[in-house]
Design a protein around this motif. Sequence first.
Motif, PDB file in Angstrom:
ATOM      1  N   GLN A 203       0.856  -1.181   0.000  1.00 52.16           N
ATOM      2  CA  GLN A 203       0.000   0.000   0.000  1.00 52.16           C
ATOM      3  C   GLN A 203       0.898   1.238   0.000  1.00 52.16           C
ATOM      4  OE1 GLN A 203      -1.964   2.246  -0.777  1.00 52.16           O
ATOM      5  NE2 GLN A 203      -3.728   0.998  -0.221  1.00 52.16           N
ATOM      6  N   PRO A 204       1.201   1.754  -1.207  1.00 52.95           N
ATOM      7  CA  PRO A 204       2.145   2.881  -1.294  1.00 52.95           C
ATOM      8  C   PRO A 204       1.701   4.118  -0.538  1.00 52.95           C
ATOM      9  CG  PRO A 204       1.840   1.855  -3.437  1.00 52.95           C
ATOM     10  CD  PRO A 204       0.809   1.260  -2.536  1.00 52.95           C
ATOM     11  N   ARG A 205       0.376   4.358  -0.422  1.00 52.67           N
ATOM     12  CA  ARG A 205      -0.066   5.579   0.268  1.00 52.67           C
ATOM     13  C   ARG A 205       0.321   5.564   1.751  1.00 52.67           C
ATOM     14  NH1 ARG A 205      -5.882   7.556  -2.250  1.00 52.67           N
ATOM     15  NH2 ARG A 205      -5.301   7.279  -4.443  1.00 52.67           N
ATOM     16  N   HIS A 206       0.588   4.382   2.276  1.00 53.57           N
ATOM     17  CA  HIS A 206       1.035   4.277   3.666  1.00 53.57           C
ATOM     18  C   HIS A 206       2.484   3.783   3.744  1.00 53.57           C
ATOM     19  CE1 HIS A 206      -2.890   5.257   5.264  1.00 53.57           C
ATOM     20  NE2 HIS A 206      -3.418   4.444   4.373  1.00 53.57           N
ATOM     21  N   ASN A 207       3.164   3.804   2.588  1.00 55.68           N
ATOM     22  CA  ASN A 207       4.590   3.462   2.531  1.00 55.68           C
ATOM     23  C   ASN A 207       4.870   2.110   3.190  1.00 55.68           C
ATOM     24  OD1 ASN A 207       7.309   4.016   1.780  1.00 55.68           O
ATOM     25  ND2 ASN A 207       7.767   4.593   3.892  1.00 55.68           N
ATOM     26  N   VAL A 208       4.061   1.101   2.843  1.00 52.04           N
ATOM     27  CA  VAL A 208       4.206  -0.175   3.538  1.00 52.04           C
ATOM     28  C   VAL A 208       3.963  -1.353   2.596  1.00 52.04           C
ATOM     29  CG1 VAL A 208       1.779  -0.368   4.263  1.00 52.04           C
ATOM     30  CG2 VAL A 208       3.584  -1.383   5.675  1.00 52.04           C
ATOM     31  N   LEU A 209       4.691  -2.410   2.854  1.00 50.92           N
ATOM     32  CA  LEU A 209       4.417  -3.745   2.309  1.00 50.92           C
ATOM     33  C   LEU A 209       4.384  -4.683   3.507  1.00 50.92           C
ATOM     34  CD1 LEU A 209       6.008  -5.577  -0.697  1.00 50.92           C
ATOM     35  CD2 LEU A 209       6.028  -6.669   1.537  1.00 50.92           C
ATOM     36  N   ILE A 210       3.396  -5.579   3.534  1.00 52.85           N
ATOM     37  CA  ILE A 210       3.317  -6.555   4.611  1.00 52.85           C
ATOM     38  C   ILE A 210       3.294  -7.950   4.002  1.00 52.85           C
ATOM     39  CG2 ILE A 210       2.061  -7.338   6.652  1.00 52.85           C
ATOM     40  CD1 ILE A 210       0.903  -4.579   6.959  1.00 52.85           C
ATOM     41  N   SER A 211       4.177  -8.815   4.505  1.00 53.92           N
ATOM     42  CA  SER A 211       4.270 -10.183   3.994  1.00 53.92           C
ATOM     43  C   SER A 211       3.924 -11.182   5.096  1.00 53.92           C
ATOM     44  CB  SER A 211       5.677 -10.459   3.444  1.00 53.92           C
ATOM     45  OG  SER A 211       6.662 -10.315   4.454  1.00 53.92           O
ATOM     46  N   THR A 212       3.662 -12.426   4.692  1.00 53.54           N
ATOM     47  CA  THR A 212       3.253 -13.470   5.629  1.00 53.54           C
ATOM     48  C   THR A 212       4.251 -14.628   5.606  1.00 53.54           C
ATOM     49  OG1 THR A 212       1.859 -14.559   3.969  1.00 53.54           O
ATOM     50  CG2 THR A 212       0.819 -12.865   5.345  1.00 53.54           C
ATOM     51  N   GLU A 213       4.006 -15.608   6.470  1.00 55.08           N
ATOM     52  CA  GLU A 213       4.910 -16.761   6.603  1.00 55.08           C
ATOM     53  C   GLU A 213       4.107 -18.056   6.582  1.00 55.08           C
ATOM     54  OE1 GLU A 213       8.185 -14.724   9.643  1.00 55.08           O
ATOM     55  OE2 GLU A 213       6.793 -16.233  10.413  1.00 55.08           O
ATOM     56  N   TRP A 214       4.447 -18.961   5.673  1.00 53.46           N
ATOM     57  CA  TRP A 214       3.804 -20.278   5.666  1.00 53.46           C
ATOM     58  C   TRP A 214       4.634 -21.257   6.479  1.00 53.46           C
ATOM     59  CZ3 TRP A 214       2.814 -23.541   0.603  1.00 53.46           C
ATOM     60  CH2 TRP A 214       2.127 -24.726   0.947  1.00 53.46           C
ATOM     61  N   GLY A 215       5.802 -21.620   5.960  1.00 52.90           N
ATOM     62  CA  GLY A 215       6.633 -22.589   6.665  1.00 52.90           C
ATOM     63  C   GLY A 215       7.926 -22.832   5.923  1.00 52.90           C
ATOM     64  N   ILE A 216       8.719 -23.757   6.432  1.00 55.64           N
ATOM     65  CA  ILE A 216      10.010 -24.103   5.828  1.00 55.64           C
ATOM     66  C   ILE A 216       9.760 -25.019   4.629  1.00 55.64           C
ATOM     67  CG2 ILE A 216      12.206 -25.266   6.225  1.00 55.64           C
ATOM     68  CD1 ILE A 216      11.965 -24.427   9.168  1.00 55.64           C
ATOM     69  N   PRO A 217      10.167 -24.616   3.437  1.00 52.14           N
ATOM     70  CA  PRO A 217       9.803 -25.361   2.227  1.00 52.14           C
ATOM     71  C   PRO A 217      10.176 -26.843   2.250  1.00 52.14           C
ATOM     72  CG  PRO A 217      10.719 -23.232   1.638  1.00 52.14           C
ATOM     73  CD  PRO A 217      10.898 -23.372   3.120  1.00 52.14           C
ATOM     74  N   ALA A 271      -7.243   3.413   3.133  1.00 55.17           N
ATOM     75  CA  ALA A 271      -7.434   2.603   4.343  1.00 55.17           C
ATOM     76  C   ALA A 271      -6.120   2.012   4.813  1.00 55.17           C
ATOM     77  CB  ALA A 271      -8.448   1.498   4.071  1.00 55.17           C
ATOM     78  N   ALA A 272      -5.864   2.133   6.104  1.00 54.83           N
ATOM     79  CA  ALA A 272      -4.624   1.597   6.683  1.00 54.83           C
ATOM     80  C   ALA A 272      -4.951   0.356   7.501  1.00 54.83           C
ATOM     81  CB  ALA A 272      -3.948   2.653   7.539  1.00 54.83           C
ATOM     82  N   GLU A 273      -5.656  -0.593   6.881  1.00 56.18           N
ATOM     83  CA  GLU A 273      -6.009  -1.832   7.570  1.00 56.18           C
ATOM     84  C   GLU A 273      -6.390  -2.901   6.562  1.00 56.18           C
ATOM     85  OE1 GLU A 273      -9.666  -1.795   9.852  1.00 56.18           O
ATOM     86  OE2 GLU A 273     -10.413  -0.064   8.710  1.00 56.18           O
ATOM     87  N   GLY A 274      -6.447  -4.128   7.058  1.00 51.99           N
ATOM     88  CA  GLY A 274      -6.832  -5.251   6.223  1.00 51.99           C
ATOM     89  C   GLY A 274      -6.950  -6.499   7.063  1.00 51.99           C
ATOM     90  N   PHE A 275      -6.936  -7.668   6.389  1.00 55.55           N
ATOM     91  CA  PHE A 275      -7.137  -8.937   7.079  1.00 55.55           C
ATOM     92  C   PHE A 275      -6.123  -9.967   6.583  1.00 55.55           C
ATOM     93  CE2 PHE A 275     -11.217  -6.780   7.122  1.00 55.55           C
ATOM     94  CZ  PHE A 275     -11.637  -6.932   8.437  1.00 55.55           C
ATOM     95  N   VAL A 276      -5.798 -10.911   7.470  1.00 54.25           N
ATOM     96  CA  VAL A 276      -4.926 -12.026   7.111  1.00 54.25           C
ATOM     97  C   VAL A 276      -5.541 -13.306   7.658  1.00 54.25           C
ATOM     98  CG1 VAL A 276      -3.477 -11.688   9.173  1.00 54.25           C
ATOM     99  CG2 VAL A 276      -2.560 -12.934   7.200  1.00 54.25           C
ATOM    100  N   GLY A 277      -5.484 -14.377   6.856  1.00 48.24           N
ATOM    101  CA  GLY A 277      -6.008 -15.664   7.287  1.00 48.24           C
ATOM    102  C   GLY A 277      -4.901 -16.563   7.796  1.00 48.24           C
ATOM    103  N   CYS A 278      -5.094 -17.127   8.992  1.00 43.79           N
ATOM    104  CA  CYS A 278      -4.109 -18.037   9.591  1.00 43.79           C
ATOM    105  C   CYS A 278      -4.622 -19.464   9.459  1.00 43.79           C
ATOM    106  CB  CYS A 278      -3.875 -17.684  11.052  1.00 43.79           C
ATOM    107  SG  CYS A 278      -3.153 -16.042  11.269  1.00 43.79           S
ATOM    108  N   THR A 279      -3.826 -20.317   8.840  1.00 42.03           N
ATOM    109  CA  THR A 279      -4.289 -21.628   8.433  1.00 42.03           C
ATOM    110  C   THR A 279      -4.445 -22.597   9.606  1.00 42.03           C
ATOM    111  OG1 THR A 279      -3.063 -21.277   6.396  1.00 42.03           O
ATOM    112  CG2 THR A 279      -3.866 -23.480   6.793  1.00 42.03           C
ATOM    113  N   ILE A 280      -3.351 -22.888  10.277  1.00 41.72           N
ATOM    114  CA  ILE A 280      -3.390 -23.929  11.305  1.00 41.72           C
ATOM    115  C   ILE A 280      -4.238 -23.481  12.497  1.00 41.72           C
ATOM    116  CG2 ILE A 280      -1.986 -25.325  12.872  1.00 41.72           C
ATOM    117  CD1 ILE A 280       0.261 -25.190  10.799  1.00 41.72           C
ATOM    118  N   SER A 281      -4.128 -22.210  12.877  1.00 41.13           N
ATOM    119  CA  SER A 281      -4.942 -21.714  13.993  1.00 41.13           C
ATOM    120  C   SER A 281      -6.376 -21.415  13.571  1.00 41.13           C
ATOM    121  CB  SER A 281      -4.310 -20.460  14.594  1.00 41.13           C
ATOM    122  OG  SER A 281      -4.271 -19.405  13.647  1.00 41.13           O
ATOM    123  N   SER A 282      -6.638 -21.397  12.261  1.00 40.49           N
ATOM    124  CA  SER A 282      -7.981 -21.166  11.709  1.00 40.49           C
ATOM    125  C   SER A 282      -8.602 -19.885  12.242  1.00 40.49           C
ATOM    126  CB  SER A 282      -8.895 -22.365  11.985  1.00 40.49           C
ATOM    127  OG  SER A 282      -8.361 -23.534  11.392  1.00 40.49           O
TER     128      SER A 282
END
Length: 359
Positions: A203-217, A271-282
């Motif tokens: 989201q360039p308007r908030h100067n941010v990139l947010i990344s997630t983590e799955w696991g060790i390949p 907007a400076a918000e959003g959602f992320v889905g967590c798999t194992i914790s559901s």
Amino acid sequence: LLSHLCLFLLTAGGCGACGPGFASPLDAMKGPREEIVYVPCIYRNTGRKKPDFLATVDVNPKSPLYCQVIHRLPMPNLGDELHHSGWNACSSCFGDPTKKRNRLILPGLISSRIYVVEVGTDPRAPRLFKVVNPEDVFWKCNLGHPHTSHCLGSGEIMISALGDPAGNGKGGFILLDGETFEIKGNWEKGDEVPPMGYDFWYQPRHNVLISTEWGIPKCLGYGFDPNDLKKGRYGRRLNVWDWSTHAYVQAIDLGEDAAPLEIRFLHNPDAAEGFVGCTISSAIHRFYKTERGDWAAEKVIQVPSKKVEGWLLPEMPGFITDILISLDDRFLYFSNWLHGDIRQYDISNTRQPKLVGQV
């Protein structure tokens, strides 16, 4: 964890003189409906020695071929495990008439190949345009296991990676030239990187990139092993990057073995918000910018586990995989992969989503 299939849409409309896509998400919502979808189809780990393929599906209700596969494009190699796709150019390049959305980018999660597919000449019969070999990914970026592809306003293509060439966890990003599709190098700068990677949204308007983590390949590449739980082999954090400097600046802990997968900002660019889905914790977490200017997260949805006879854990989690937000930011959708249902939540109050639909 088995890979899940995703649909990639070819939109019929758009302002051709203005460049690809639409000026805003709401403009896109008013545009014509899609007539074709592209679906990556995976044979890896099915016992059939066939290459993955890209299926073209007719979704025009007026067509005699409605909901039928009208074309298959097999990849030239076995065992790629095609994953999330993306375009060479999109609405981030809107306003640049030199850009065209005519190539589809297909990363191979296991092989670390990247396929570029030509869809502009004959959208109903795509053809292979270029193959980026894994050796180039390894040597030029010291990354492997590419996952999410996003087109950038610069005309470049950015692809997140799950790990390093040996299959160890490592978060990073591959940059492709948007014209030649040659690897330009890494997007990230500096010595500090997250221990794992998966999806991302910027989201360039908030100067941010947010990344997630799955696991060790090298652990998750051959299926879900309960013994990997509690050993730190699955991700648990959102990783925050400075968009302008490409520096890794913050980690947000979502809990042990959360395995946060898909992340989505609201479509409203302010907007400076959003959602992320967590798999194992559901669970679904809302992330947001604080008054201090950093980022935080709070759990807003929890899917209860089910007691299932013969399941390999005491209870079966919902295993949230894909999430989407409607273009008008009214609804959140997600897939409870193991429970077998899709849910719709009203997110007009982002802190208190309400379940309003379920299939």
